[in-house]
Motif scaffolding. Structure first.
Motif, mmCIF file in Angstrom:
data_model
loop_
_atom_site.group_PDB
_atom_site.id
_atom_site.type_symbol
_atom_site.label_atom_id
_atom_site.label_comp_id
_atom_site.label_asym_id
_atom_site.label_seq_id
_atom_site.Cartn_x
_atom_site.Cartn_y
_atom_site.Cartn_z
ATOM 1 N N THR A 91 -6.357 1.406 -18.447
ATOM 2 C CA THR A 91 -6.641 1.928 -17.104
ATOM 3 C C THR A 91 -5.933 1.067 -16.069
ATOM 4 N N ILE A 92 -5.106 1.695 -15.261
ATOM 5 C CA ILE A 92 -4.428 0.986 -14.172
ATOM 6 C C ILE A 92 -5.213 1.209 -12.884
ATOM 7 N N SER A 93 -5.271 0.164 -12.060
ATOM 8 C CA SER A 93 -5.950 0.276 -10.771
ATOM 9 C C SER A 93 -5.258 -0.638 -9.770
ATOM 10 N N ARG A 94 -5.628 -0.494 -8.521
ATOM 11 C CA ARG A 94 -5.003 -1.316 -7.480
ATOM 12 C C ARG A 94 -6.017 -1.631 -6.393
ATOM 13 N N ASP A 95 -5.751 -2.742 -5.700
ATOM 14 C CA ASP A 95 -6.552 -3.138 -4.550
ATOM 15 C C ASP A 95 -5.577 -3.376 -3.404
ATOM 16 N N ASN A 96 -5.452 -2.407 -2.524
ATOM 17 C CA ASN A 96 -4.464 -2.513 -1.454
ATOM 18 C C ASN A 96 -4.796 -3.620 -0.453
ATOM 19 N N ALA A 97 -6.056 -3.968 -0.326
ATOM 20 C CA ALA A 97 -6.443 -5.031 0.597
ATOM 21 C C ALA A 97 -5.991 -6.397 0.094
ATOM 22 N N LYS A 98 -5.865 -6.511 -1.221
ATOM 23 C CA LYS A 98 -5.494 -7.796 -1.822
ATOM 24 C C LYS A 98 -4.072 -7.814 -2.361
ATOM 25 N N ARG A 139 0.812 -1.217 0.000
ATOM 26 C CA ARG A 139 0.000 0.000 0.000
ATOM 27 C C ARG A 139 0.849 1.273 0.000
ATOM 28 N N LEU A 140 2.127 1.163 0.345
ATOM 29 C CA LEU A 140 2.994 2.333 0.414
ATOM 30 C C LEU A 140 3.738 2.609 -0.894
ATOM 31 N N ASN A 141 3.611 1.708 -1.853
ATOM 32 C CA ASN A 141 4.443 1.769 -3.043
ATOM 33 C C ASN A 141 3.681 2.185 -4.289
ATOM 34 N N THR A 142 4.334 3.016 -5.114
ATOM 35 C CA THR A 142 3.845 3.290 -6.462
ATOM 36 C C THR A 142 4.156 2.075 -7.320
ATOM 37 N N ALA A 171 2.158 2.419 -17.589
ATOM 38 C CA ALA A 171 1.309 3.180 -16.667
ATOM 39 C C ALA A 171 1.816 2.980 -15.255
ATOM 40 N N HIS A 172 1.515 3.948 -14.393
ATOM 41 C CA HIS A 172 1.794 3.716 -12.994
ATOM 42 C C HIS A 172 0.709 4.326 -12.121
ATOM 43 N N ILE A 173 0.629 3.831 -10.889
ATOM 44 C CA ILE A 173 -0.374 4.301 -9.947
ATOM 45 C C ILE A 173 0.293 4.483 -8.582
ATOM 46 N N THR A 174 0.081 5.640 -7.989
ATOM 47 C CA THR A 174 0.701 5.930 -6.702
ATOM 48 C C THR A 174 -0.061 5.249 -5.566
ATOM 49 N N SER A 175 0.501 5.322 -4.389
ATOM 50 C CA SER A 175 -0.161 4.749 -3.221
ATOM 51 C C SER A 175 -1.509 5.415 -2.977
ATOM 52 N N GLY A 176 -1.630 6.659 -3.381
ATOM 53 C CA GLY A 176 -2.883 7.383 -3.203
ATOM 54 C C GLY A 176 -3.857 7.247 -4.346
ATOM 55 N N GLY A 177 -3.450 6.515 -5.395
ATOM 56 C CA GLY A 177 -4.364 6.258 -6.500
ATOM 57 C C GLY A 177 -4.207 7.188 -7.700
ATOM 58 N N THR A 178 -3.231 8.082 -7.669
ATOM 59 C CA THR A 178 -2.982 8.931 -8.832
ATOM 60 C C THR A 178 -2.351 8.108 -9.942
ATOM 61 N N THR A 179 -2.856 8.287 -11.161
ATOM 62 C CA THR A 179 -2.391 7.472 -12.278
ATOM 63 C C THR A 179 -1.681 8.319 -13.331
#
Length: 114
Positions: A68-75, A30-33, A49-57
């Motif tokens: 579209t890049i996305s992330r699920d920090n819980a998983k 969750r802390l990593n881009t 593409a990249h996505i920051t820890s805060g969700g900025t793409t």
């Protein structure tokens, strides 16, 4: 142990879609881009593409408006939704930490062809 495991690639016709997934372990995710990269035959690996820890793409110009890049920090997962695929998107796709890359995974092959 750090591990990156990409999946979801395949053969698709031009104009088609694919969703890539990457399971990440061994870091405080969750802390990593995080980024998606690709390497086409005979070419250097490039950042898609990249996505920051805060969700900025951020996207490469070649995929802007289609991927579209996305992330699920819980998983501990990062995804790449790819729409309107073109033959020039054919490559092996990898995920990795954007700053301070980790050992690369196997990648997942994406082939766009009619």
């Amino acid at each position: 142990q750090v591990q990156l495991a990409e999946s979801g690639g395949g053969l698709v016709q031009p104009g088609g879609s694919l969703r890539l997934s990457c399971a990440v372990s061994g870091i405080i995710f969750r802390l990593n881009t995080m980024g998606w990269y690709r390497q086409a035959p005979g070419k250097e690996r490039e950042l898609v593409a990249h996505i920051t820890s805060g969700g900025t793409t951020n996207y490469a110009d070649s995929v802007k408006g289609r991927f579209t890049i996305s992330r699920d920090n819980a998983k501990n997962m990062v995804y790449l939704q790819m729409n309107n695929l073109k033959p020039e998107d054919t490559a092996v796709y990898y995920c990795n930490r954007r700053y301070g890359p980790l050992p690369w995974g196997q990648g997942t092959q994406v082939t766009v062809s009619s």
